[in-house]
Motif scaffolding. Structure first.
Motif, PDB file in Angstrom:
ATOM      1  N   ALA A 555       0.834  -1.205   0.000  1.00  0.00           N
ATOM      2  CA  ALA A 555       0.000   0.000   0.000  1.00  0.00           C
ATOM      3  C   ALA A 555       0.869   1.255   0.000  1.00  0.00           C
ATOM      4  N   CYS A 556       1.958   1.233   0.772  1.00  0.00           N
ATOM      5  CA  CYS A 556       2.866   2.392   0.781  1.00  0.00           C
ATOM      6  C   CYS A 556       3.479   2.616  -0.595  1.00  0.00           C
ATOM      7  N   TYR A 557       3.892   1.548  -1.241  1.00  0.00           N
ATOM      8  CA  TYR A 557       4.472   1.681  -2.577  1.00  0.00           C
ATOM      9  C   TYR A 557       3.467   2.275  -3.557  1.00  0.00           C
ATOM     10  N   HIS A 558       2.202   1.851  -3.454  1.00  0.00           N
ATOM     11  CA  HIS A 558       1.197   2.315  -4.411  1.00  0.00           C
ATOM     12  C   HIS A 558       0.677   3.707  -4.089  1.00  0.00           C
ATOM     13  N   VAL A 559       1.102   4.299  -2.976  1.00  0.00           N
ATOM     14  CA  VAL A 559       0.824   5.726  -2.776  1.00  0.00           C
ATOM     15  C   VAL A 559       1.481   6.533  -3.884  1.00  0.00           C
ATOM     16  N   CYS A 560       2.702   6.151  -4.248  1.00  0.00           N
ATOM     17  CA  CYS A 560       3.395   6.808  -5.363  1.00  0.00           C
ATOM     18  C   CYS A 560       4.378   5.817  -5.975  1.00  0.00           C
ATOM     19  N   PRO A 561       3.905   4.899  -6.816  1.00  0.00           N
ATOM     20  CA  PRO A 561       4.807   3.895  -7.395  1.00  0.00           C
ATOM     21  C   PRO A 561       5.793   4.523  -8.369  1.00  0.00           C
ATOM     22  N   ASN A 562       7.073   4.255  -8.165  1.00  0.00           N
ATOM     23  CA  ASN A 562       8.089   4.754  -9.088  1.00  0.00           C
ATOM     24  C   ASN A 562       9.365   3.938  -8.946  1.00  0.00           C
ATOM     25  N   TYR A 563      10.353   4.343  -9.680  1.00  0.00           N
ATOM     26  CA  TYR A 563      11.625   3.620  -9.759  1.00  0.00           C
ATOM     27  C   TYR A 563      12.355   3.587  -8.422  1.00  0.00           C
ATOM     28  N   SER A 564      12.195   4.622  -7.615  1.00  0.00           N
ATOM     29  CA  SER A 564      13.002   4.755  -6.405  1.00  0.00           C
ATOM     30  C   SER A 564      12.485   3.933  -5.235  1.00  0.00           C
ATOM     31  N   ASN A 565      11.200   3.581  -5.208  1.00  0.00           N
ATOM     32  CA  ASN A 565      10.673   2.895  -4.039  1.00  0.00           C
ATOM     33  C   ASN A 565      10.048   1.542  -4.347  1.00  0.00           C
ATOM     34  N   PHE A 566      10.351   0.956  -5.503  1.00  0.00           N
ATOM     35  CA  PHE A 566       9.747  -0.324  -5.849  1.00  0.00           C
ATOM     36  C   PHE A 566      10.186  -1.428  -4.895  1.00  0.00           C
ATOM     37  N   GLN A 567      11.398  -1.335  -4.331  1.00  0.00           N
ATOM     38  CA  GLN A 567      11.865  -2.393  -3.441  1.00  0.00           C
ATOM     39  C   GLN A 567      11.013  -2.497  -2.179  1.00  0.00           C
ATOM     40  N   PHE A 568      10.271  -1.436  -1.834  1.00  0.00           N
ATOM     41  CA  PHE A 568       9.388  -1.530  -0.671  1.00  0.00           C
ATOM     42  C   PHE A 568       8.315  -2.584  -0.896  1.00  0.00           C
ATOM     43  N   ASP A 569       7.883  -2.723  -2.130  1.00  0.00           N
ATOM     44  CA  ASP A 569       6.803  -3.655  -2.455  1.00  0.00           C
ATOM     45  C   ASP A 569       7.262  -5.101  -2.408  1.00  0.00           C
ATOM     46  N   THR A 570       8.555  -5.343  -2.476  1.00  0.00           N
ATOM     47  CA  THR A 570       9.052  -6.714  -2.569  1.00  0.00           C
ATOM     48  C   THR A 570       9.866  -7.167  -1.356  1.00  0.00           C
ATOM     49  N   SER A 571      10.222  -6.250  -0.462  1.00  0.00           N
ATOM     50  CA  SER A 571      11.111  -6.614   0.644  1.00  0.00           C
ATOM     51  C   SER A 571      10.541  -7.745   1.483  1.00  0.00           C
ATOM     52  N   PHE A 572       9.268  -7.628   1.876  1.00  0.00           N
ATOM     53  CA  PHE A 572       8.698  -8.688   2.711  1.00  0.00           C
ATOM     54  C   PHE A 572       8.301  -9.907   1.899  1.00  0.00           C
ATOM     55  N   MET A 573       8.237  -9.780   0.572  1.00  0.00           N
ATOM     56  CA  MET A 573       8.057 -10.984  -0.236  1.00  0.00           C
ATOM     57  C   MET A 573       9.301 -11.860  -0.165  1.00  0.00           C
ATOM     58  N   TYR A 574      10.495 -11.252  -0.123  1.00  0.00           N
ATOM     59  CA  TYR A 574      11.703 -12.042   0.091  1.00  0.00           C
ATOM     60  C   TYR A 574      11.604 -12.790   1.414  1.00  0.00           C
ATOM     61  N   MET A 575      11.148 -12.096   2.451  1.00  0.00           N
ATOM     62  CA  MET A 575      11.074 -12.701   3.775  1.00  0.00           C
ATOM     63  C   MET A 575      10.018 -13.799   3.815  1.00  0.00           C
ATOM     64  N   ILE A 576       8.898 -13.586   3.127  1.00  0.00           N
ATOM     65  CA  ILE A 576       7.864 -14.627   3.086  1.00  0.00           C
ATOM     66  C   ILE A 576       8.400 -15.887   2.419  1.00  0.00           C
ATOM     67  N   ALA A 577       9.054 -15.721   1.268  1.00  0.00           N
ATOM     68  CA  ALA A 577       9.608 -16.891   0.577  1.00  0.00           C
ATOM     69  C   ALA A 577      10.676 -17.564   1.420  1.00  0.00           C
ATOM     70  N   GLY A 578      11.545 -16.776   2.047  1.00  0.00           N
ATOM     71  CA  GLY A 578      12.581 -17.361   2.889  1.00  0.00           C
ATOM     72  C   GLY A 578      12.014 -18.067   4.099  1.00  0.00           C
ATOM     73  N   LEU A 579      11.028 -17.466   4.760  1.00  0.00           N
ATOM     74  CA  LEU A 579      10.417 -18.105   5.932  1.00  0.00           C
ATOM     75  C   LEU A 579       9.692 -19.388   5.554  1.00  0.00           C
TER      76      LEU A 579
END
Length: 827
Positions: A555-579
């Protein structure tokens, strides 16, 4: 230069009479005297120099409540930039001026000159008077040239200046001939969407929405000074709300840029080389504008109800399943044949195996019939007493095992060809449970410290967009971006509610299982000690928090999706896959799984690499070489650890690459020297396939260097997780274990929902890998309730798919609750 006299009253009267149709216009010739009346629609040709200028007066009568717009066209054949022809237009409340040749500056101070200029004058405001009013426009033509410069002048009244709702309007614009039009909100419309389309991508253009204020900023160098604007190739869309314009009307301005680099295009070939100036480039663009009403407030309410009710149905389904399970347990209890199912942790003494198990048997004890040895390997003193897993008397786990018998040494046990769960679940249950609960508490800490700066940053982004009006900052699907308050695309934020609601529901389901397990422990139920998969819920709690945080950060990423903050949308996806991978491994290896500190440290390294990839991954080959080497070496090191059950260490006396040296020696002796069968064939097959997949990813990255580095890493994680899950299920079936109805339903639901979710995920609606104008070419209208687009549907379905995936891991081994641990194979 001769002084210019004030306009003579007779000339003004003549102009007014001509406008009323009672007099014919005289010749357009004046030099320093009274202005000559001019006729709309007539082309005036003349010449000016330093000692002579021309003044024209154009008069017209405006009707009550009507907005009249006048357009001035001028042309000069002179290419002399030292002595341009100056045009000054004087109106009742403003002055507009420009020069011909008109000069535009592009990238690297390139210069573009146009000898034809056409401008729309700021229209007169409608008056509440009941009778017509007379308006006069003066056009001054002058030059400082010592010689005559010829020019042409044409003044016309615009017939189609006001745009109508739901009616397409076609027109043409160029850099020196911008266009703008007026739109008034109908009485029953509170919000509209301005749709602009063009068949040609180039020349690059800008669409701007400005308040009814003079002057109107309609040139390339000033169009960004006021209002809201977007760059455009083939498509643009701007949502405008009535509340933002007190006068309930606005101008829609269309500007053609002198160069295309802002839209992703190249510099015109005609100006390459030493050329510093280009004349009269043919940069006209045909545009079509349509203004349609946006959704009403009732649609917002319907969308909110739909979002919450859709996921509340999962809560209802969970309650139904829990109730049905409770009824089955009560019926079996009344029949005197209760057996533990689905992690209930409840067992009666009527089970035939319970009588043959000593009351003082230890956690994970192995009887004499066990295939892993002929002795019990744990003394009765190691049996944990009933009580809470967080008993303060329990000491933290040390690096040394204190089992005295030589047969119980972990290195000896783990080298057996056939391992059983009892071999790898020998540590004190309470210590191991506390170890896994660290995952839960650590991820909460990480979530707070990670999310707060993210929230602050995206609020700043949204504020900048709202203040500057630059809608090129954020990559929305503008054809389906519904604002609410200060948020520009509320629908993209609302659709993430599923992650938070289903993450919380998963926490409740895990909590229920945890409570039932604790009750069984308090009842000294032997099945909670020696049967089934050891119940440790710390990783499940961490997975639930990770799912909720994925919704928050998406939701935070989609407040203003752009090149600089796309990693916010995927950071916890890494953690979900790892967990998820850690949980799969922990299921059959509860004593040797990674600690929370090392696991989260690994995730931190991955996120650091993701950030570096965003910064350096676009064009720097050295980064991809380094990353690919790290990827391959990490795959080999992890494979070695998995194959030998964690008995290879990176520290100690064998730390100087001894692990890799031993791995090479094993490969040489087993695969080259004598080509013998691997000791652990199943694990070897999994690791070979896994390494091939990871090496393929590394080669792909080196060759193609994808710009979306965050998604590239996420793809690596997801593929490894799917590979490991498939291996686990196949080995489970090979071991004659069963899949109960609930996990089977969850597996099927996971596959179906993931397939549907991925379909909508690949319906690309925007792309920050391209310029904002190119990204808008992918924009598409809403597909659900007139409020949600394809990406919102992806949010809904991916949340459900992750929830079902978690349930698969939670229920996959429920069939083993009545199986002794010394009969459960390890793979």
């Amino acid at each position: 230069m001769a002084g210019r006299a004030a306009p003579a009253p007779g000339a003004l009267l003549c102009a007014l009479l001509w406008a009323a149709g009672t007099a014919a216009p005289p010749a357009a010739s004046a030099s320093g005297g009274s202005p000559a009346p001019g006729a709309f629609g007539r082309v005036y040709r003349g010449a000016v120099n330093i000692s002579a200028e021309r003044v024209y007066a154009f008069a017209y009568r405006s009707q009550p409540g009507q907005v009249d717009a006048v357009r001035v066209y001028v042309n000069s054949s002179s290419e002399n930039l030292r002595y341009p022809v100056l045009f000054v237009v004087r109106q009742q409340k403003g002055v507009l001026s420009w020069q011909v040749p008109l000069i535009f500056r592009g990238l690297y101070q390139r210069t573009y000159n146009y000898q034809e200029v056409s401008r729309t004058l700021c229209p007169s405001e409608p008056t509440p008077e009941t009778r017509p009013s007379d308006q006069i426009i003066f056009v001054d033509v002058a030059s400082m040239a010592p010689f005559n410069i010829a020019y042409e002048l044409l003044v016309t009244r615009l017939e189609n200046f006001q745009l109508e709702t739901n009616k397409a309007f076609n027109f043409t614009a160029s850099p020196s001939q911008p266009q703008y039009f007026l739109y008034k909100f109908p009485q029953d419309v509170d919000s509209v969407i301005i749709n602009v389309v063009s068949d040609a991508a180039y020349p690059c253009s800008v669409v701007s929405v400005q308040d009814i204020v003079c002057p109107v900023y309609d040139l390339d160098h000033n169009v960004e000074f006021n209002g809201v604007y977007q760059s455009m190739t083939k498509q643009a869309a701007i949502t405008v709300q009535r509340k933002d314009f007190p006068g309930e009307q606005f101008f829609v301005v269309f500007v053609i840029k002198p160069e295309d680099y802002a839209c992703g295009g190249s510099v015109p070939s005609s100006i390459h080389g030493n050329a510093n100036r280009t004349w009269n480039l043919q940069r006209t663009k045909n545009l079509q504008v349509t203004i349609v009403p946006s959704i009403k407030k009732s649609v917002y309410v319907q969308a909110m109800f739909f979002s919450f009710l859709s996921f509340l149905s999962f809560y209802l389904g969970s309650v139904v399943v829990a109730f049905v399970h409770y009824i089955r347990v009560q019926r079996k209890a009344s029949a005197g044949r209760l057996t533990p199912e689905h992690g209930s942790g409840i067992m009666t003494s009527s089970h035939p195996i319970s009588a043959s198990t000593p009351e003082g048997s230890s956690y994970g004890a192995i009887d004499e019939s066990s295939s892993s040895g002929g002795h019990q390997l744990s003394s009765p003193e190691r049996r944990p007493t009933a009580g809470s897993d967080t008993d303060s008397s329990v000491e933290e786990e040390s690096d040394f095992d204190t089992m005295p018998e030589i047969e119980s040494d972990k290195n000896i046990i783990r080298t057996k060809v056939f391992l059983y769960l009892s071999d790898l679940s020998r540590k004190d249950r309470r210590i191991v449970s506390k170890k896994y609960k660290i995952y839960f508490w650590n991820i909460i800490t990480i979530a707070v410290f990670y999310a707060l700066p993210v929230i602050q940053l995206v609020i700043t982004y949204q504020t900048v967009v709202n203040v500057t009006g630059n809608q090129d900052i954020c990559y929305y699907n503008f054809l389906c971006a519904h604002p609410l308050g200060v948020l520009s695309a509320f629908n993209n934020i609302l659709s993430n509610v599923g992650h938070m609601m289903l993450g919380f529901l998963f926490l409740l389901i895990v909590l229920r299982r945890d409570i039932l397990h604790r009750r069984a422990m308090e009842m000294k139920d032997i099945y909670t000690l020696d049967y089934g998969i050891p119940k440790h819920f710390g990783l499940f709690y961490a997975m639930g928090i990770a799912l909720m945080m994925e919704g928050v950060l998406s939701a935070c990423y989609h407040v203003c999706p752009n090149y600089s903050n796309f990693q916010f949308d995927t950071s916890f996806m890494y953690m979900i896959a790892g967990l998820c991978m850690l949980k799969l491994y922990q299921t059959r290896h509860p004593d040797i799984n990674a600690s929370a500190y090392s696991a989260y440290a690994s995730f931190a390294v991955v996120i650091c690499l993701a950030v570096l990839g965003v910064v350096f991954g676009k064009n720097d080959m050295w980064f991809w070489v380094v990353f690919s080497m790290i990827h391959v070496l990490a795959s080999l090191a992890l494979s070695t650890q998995i194959y030998y059950m964690g008995r290879f260490k990176m520290d100690g006396p064998d730390s100087d690459l001894g692990m890799f040296r031993r791995a090479v020696m094993v490969l040489y002796t087993d695969c080259i020297q004598q080509c013998s069968r691997p000791m652990y064939m199943d694990r070897m097959v999994l690791l070979i396939v896994g390494n091939l997949v990871n090496w393929s990813f590394a080669i792909f990255g080196l060759v193609y260097r994808p710009r979306d580095f965050a998604s590239y890493i996420l793809g690596i994680f997801i593929c490894n997780l799917l590979l490991y899950l498939a291996f686990y299920i196949i080995m489970k079936l090979r071991s004659s274990e069963k899949l109960l109805p609930i996990p089977m339903f969850c597996i099927v639901a996971t596959a179906v929902v993931w397939a549907a979710a991925l379909y909508f995920f690949f319906q690309t609606l925007s792309s920050w890998e391209e310029t904002p104008a190119e990204s808008r070419e992918k924009n598409r209208p809403c597909i659900l309730l007139g409020f949600f687009d394809d990406h919102d549907v992806w949010h809904f379905l991916s949340a459900a798919a992750l929830f079902f995936s978690f349930l698969v891991l939670l229920t996959l081994d429920d069939d083993l609750d009545t199986v002794r641990r010394d009969k459960i194979p390890v793979f």
